[in-house]
Design a protein around this motif. Structure first.
Motif, PDB file in Angstrom:
ATOM      1  N   ARG A 251       4.035  15.520 -12.506  1.00 30.46           N
ATOM      2  CA  ARG A 251       3.147  16.118 -13.509  1.00 30.46           C
ATOM      3  C   ARG A 251       2.838  17.567 -13.160  1.00 30.46           C
ATOM      4  O   ARG A 251       2.826  18.443 -14.045  1.00 30.46           O
ATOM      5  N   SER A 252       2.600  17.846 -11.889  1.00 31.24           N
ATOM      6  CA  SER A 252       2.260  19.199 -11.464  1.00 31.24           C
ATOM      7  C   SER A 252       3.426  20.161 -11.679  1.00 31.24           C
ATOM      8  O   SER A 252       3.241  21.275 -12.190  1.00 31.24           O
ATOM      9  N   ILE A 253       4.646  19.744 -11.316  1.00 28.70           N
ATOM     10  CA  ILE A 253       5.823  20.604 -11.460  1.00 28.70           C
ATOM     11  C   ILE A 253       6.117  20.873 -12.931  1.00 28.70           C
ATOM     12  O   ILE A 253       6.352  22.018 -13.341  1.00 28.70           O
ATOM     13  N   LEU A 254       6.098  19.820 -13.758  1.00 29.52           N
ATOM     14  CA  LEU A 254       6.425  19.983 -15.171  1.00 29.52           C
ATOM     15  C   LEU A 254       5.351  20.787 -15.905  1.00 29.52           C
ATOM     16  O   LEU A 254       5.664  21.575 -16.803  1.00 29.52           O
ATOM     17  N   LYS A 255       4.099  20.610 -15.509  1.00 24.42           N
ATOM     18  CA  LYS A 255       3.015  21.366 -16.147  1.00 24.42           C
ATOM     19  C   LYS A 255       3.140  22.852 -15.820  1.00 24.42           C
ATOM     20  O   LYS A 255       2.952  23.714 -16.690  1.00 24.42           O
ATOM     21  N   ALA A 256       3.477  23.177 -14.557  1.00 25.62           N
ATOM     22  CA  ALA A 256       3.639  24.578 -14.164  1.00 25.62           C
ATOM     23  C   ALA A 256       4.823  25.209 -14.890  1.00 25.62           C
ATOM     24  O   ALA A 256       4.759  26.369 -15.330  1.00 25.62           O
ATOM     25  N   ALA A 257       5.926  24.453 -15.024  1.00 29.62           N
ATOM     26  CA  ALA A 257       7.106  24.971 -15.723  1.00 29.62           C
ATOM     27  C   ALA A 257       6.797  25.211 -17.201  1.00 29.62           C
ATOM     28  O   ALA A 257       7.210  26.226 -17.775  1.00 29.62           O
TER      29      ALA A 257
ATOM     30  N   VAL B 156       0.833  -1.207   0.000  1.00 25.61           N
ATOM     31  CA  VAL B 156       0.000   0.000   0.000  1.00 25.61           C
ATOM     32  C   VAL B 156       0.866   1.254   0.000  1.00 25.61           C
ATOM     33  O   VAL B 156       0.622   2.214  -0.739  1.00 25.61           O
ATOM     34  N   ALA B 157       1.915   1.248   0.851  1.00 21.93           N
ATOM     35  CA  ALA B 157       2.800   2.412   0.936  1.00 21.93           C
ATOM     36  C   ALA B 157       3.551   2.632  -0.373  1.00 21.93           C
ATOM     37  O   ALA B 157       3.751   3.776  -0.811  1.00 21.93           O
ATOM     38  N   PHE B 158       3.953   1.537  -1.024  1.00 25.93           N
ATOM     39  CA  PHE B 158       4.679   1.641  -2.287  1.00 25.93           C
ATOM     40  C   PHE B 158       3.789   2.242  -3.369  1.00 25.93           C
ATOM     41  O   PHE B 158       4.202   3.165  -4.091  1.00 25.93           O
ATOM     42  N   LEU B 159       2.564   1.750  -3.495  1.00 27.39           N
ATOM     43  CA  LEU B 159       1.641   2.297  -4.495  1.00 27.39           C
ATOM     44  C   LEU B 159       1.318   3.761  -4.211  1.00 27.39           C
ATOM     45  O   LEU B 159       1.246   4.585  -5.133  1.00 27.39           O
ATOM     46  N   ALA B 160       1.131   4.092  -2.925  1.00 22.25           N
ATOM     47  CA  ALA B 160       0.830   5.475  -2.566  1.00 22.25           C
ATOM     48  C   ALA B 160       1.993   6.400  -2.913  1.00 22.25           C
ATOM     49  O   ALA B 160       1.792   7.508  -3.438  1.00 22.25           O
ATOM     50  N   SER B 161       3.235   5.952  -2.633  1.00 18.96           N
ATOM     51  CA  SER B 161       4.404   6.788  -2.942  1.00 18.96           C
ATOM     52  C   SER B 161       4.575   6.973  -4.443  1.00 18.96           C
ATOM     53  O   SER B 161       4.980   8.046  -4.910  1.00 18.96           O
ATOM     54  N   LEU B 162       4.244   5.932  -5.226  1.00 20.50           N
ATOM     55  CA  LEU B 162       4.311   6.060  -6.693  1.00 20.50           C
ATOM     56  C   LEU B 162       3.307   7.089  -7.191  1.00 20.50           C
ATOM     57  O   LEU B 162       3.626   7.931  -8.032  1.00 20.50           O
ATOM     58  N   LEU B 163       2.073   7.019  -6.671  1.00 17.46           N
ATOM     59  CA  LEU B 163       1.043   7.977  -7.088  1.00 17.46           C
ATOM     60  C   LEU B 163       1.436   9.402  -6.721  1.00 17.46           C
ATOM     61  O   LEU B 163       1.259  10.332  -7.525  1.00 17.46           O
ATOM     62  N   ILE B 164       1.980   9.588  -5.522  1.00 20.51           N
ATOM     63  CA  ILE B 164       2.410  10.927  -5.105  1.00 20.51           C
ATOM     64  C   ILE B 164       3.522  11.438  -6.013  1.00 20.51           C
ATOM     65  O   ILE B 164       3.526  12.598  -6.443  1.00 20.51           O
ATOM     66  N   TYR B 165       4.476  10.542  -6.338  1.00 24.48           N
ATOM     67  CA  TYR B 165       5.599  10.944  -7.202  1.00 24.48           C
ATOM     68  C   TYR B 165       5.099  11.395  -8.568  1.00 24.48           C
ATOM     69  O   TYR B 165       5.480  12.471  -9.059  1.00 24.48           O
ATOM     70  N   PHE B 166       4.254  10.576  -9.200  1.00 33.79           N
ATOM     71  CA  PHE B 166       3.796  10.912 -10.546  1.00 33.79           C
ATOM     72  C   PHE B 166       2.897  12.151 -10.547  1.00 33.79           C
ATOM     73  O   PHE B 166       2.958  12.970 -11.469  1.00 33.79           O
TER      74      PHE B 166
END
Length: 354
Positions: A332-338, A318-328
């Motif tokens: 996406r948010s950082i690259l979209k803003a840039a 569960v923690a691994f899947l959650a960390s993957l979702l947070i990372y992606f």
């Protein structure tokens, strides 16, 4: 073989070499002292070159090239958000480069085996069946017919080997270049076609044959062997291929962008914002940590048969899947803003530069 005369023009005022010169026009402006040469034939050193058989005309303009650079910088991840505030494009090179055209047919008989597995009780039986066939295909590509430093190394590498489509080309005529409203650089052929064929052409055919054989045989064939022969229909016909190229400056460093004259392929060398990358990768450690917990849980369950291993596996998964979702999501948010910032910067750049 018929030849045409290529001009190497030197400015009579400052002595500089003028590389961007449409040799079919009767005047040129020196980019260094801005003298206008009304009759460059009077100062040209003449050098002969075989007449090209085909030419691929430009279908793009300098403005198209400029917009492609802007779009490439906007779309490229990790390019600094202030790139257009400090962007200083250099002179655009519009050039026809000499290319050797190689066309032909290859034939490649192949053989291999297909293995089938089946169960007989507790035993696994492997049955082999030998198969063979032949791959046949056409090839059409061009290799750069120039070796030297008269054009940038980056452009030489970009144009080293390109596909050829006869529908893009037409019979060579000097009027195609002469009637172009913009200055065009023309580079003379100085490479040996047999050496270029053995150095690049044969390797490209080998790659195409290998791809064709694998497609013909299919993924189920093992121990694949083949040999091939080629029949050349065109052994190095001379073709002129169009290219755009420029260097640009950002914060004191030089980068480049290039595109073929048809607008089908491009190559961008761009600055990288380390801060953006660090922001994106800031929580990577959580992915590795949760993955380690998941692996430990699997070891406890299957290696040591411990009862609580299932809980460790569940929590780690569960923690691994959650960390993957947070990372992606964060990436996406950082690259979209840039990208949005670069888009706004590009609009300001175009407004400043008309």
């Amino acid at each position: 073989m018929a030849t045409i005369e290529l001009q190497q023009v030197k400015c009579p005022n400052c002595g500089a070499n003028i590389s961007q010169f449409n040799r079919f026009k009767q005047s040129v402006e020196c980019p260094y002292c801005h003298s206008v040469l009304q009759n460059p034939n009077a100062i040209a050193e003449q050098k002969s070159m075989p007449v090209p058989e085909r030419i691929i005309p430009f279908t793009t303009r300098e403005s198209d090239f400029g917009m492609r650079l802007i779009k490439a910088l906007i779309k490229r991840n990790y390019v600094p958000t202030d790139v257009f505030d400090y962007l200083k494009p250099g002179d655009v090179i519009k050039a026809y480069l000499p290319m050797f055209l190689f066309e032909g047919v290859y034939r490649a008989p192949w053989n291999g085996k297909v293995v089938h597995t089946r169960k007989e009780g507790e035993n696994t039986i492997r049955d082999s069946r030998y198969v063979n066939g032949e791959a046949v295909g056409n090839f059409q590509f061009m290799c750069l017919a120039y070796e030297g430093d008269e054009i940038p190394e980056e452009l030489r590498n970009f144009a080293r080997l390109v596909p050829y489509n006869i529908n893009d080309s037409q019979q060579y005529s000097a009027s195609i270049i002469a009637n172009d409203p913009e200055d065009i650089s023309t580079i003379s052929m100085n490479a040996d076609r047999d050496q270029i064929w053995s150095r690049r052409g044969e390797q490209e055919v080998k790659r195409l044959v290998d791809e064709g054989v694998r497609n013909s045989a299919g993924s189920s064939v093992e121990s694949l062997n083949y040999n091939y022969s080629t029949e050349l229909k065109s052994n190095g016909r001379l073709v002129l291929m169009p290219y755009w190229f420029l260097y640009y400056d950002y914060q004191g460093s030089r980068y480049h962008f290039m595109m073929d004259g048809l607008g089908r392929s491009e190559s961008l060398n761009a600055p990288t914002d380390k801060g953006q990358k660090d922001d994106v990768n800031q929580f990577n450690w959580t992915i590795w940590l949760t993955l380690a917990i998941l692996i430990i849980g699997l070891l406890l369950k299957f290696a040591f048969k411990l009862d609580f291993a299932g809980a460790v596996i569940g929590a780690g998964g569960v923690a691994f899947l959650a960390s993957l979702l947070i990372y992606f999501f964060r990436r996406r948010s950082i690259l979209k803003a840039a990208k949005r910032s670069r888009d706004l910067g590009a609009a300001r750049f175009l407004q400043r530069n008309g």
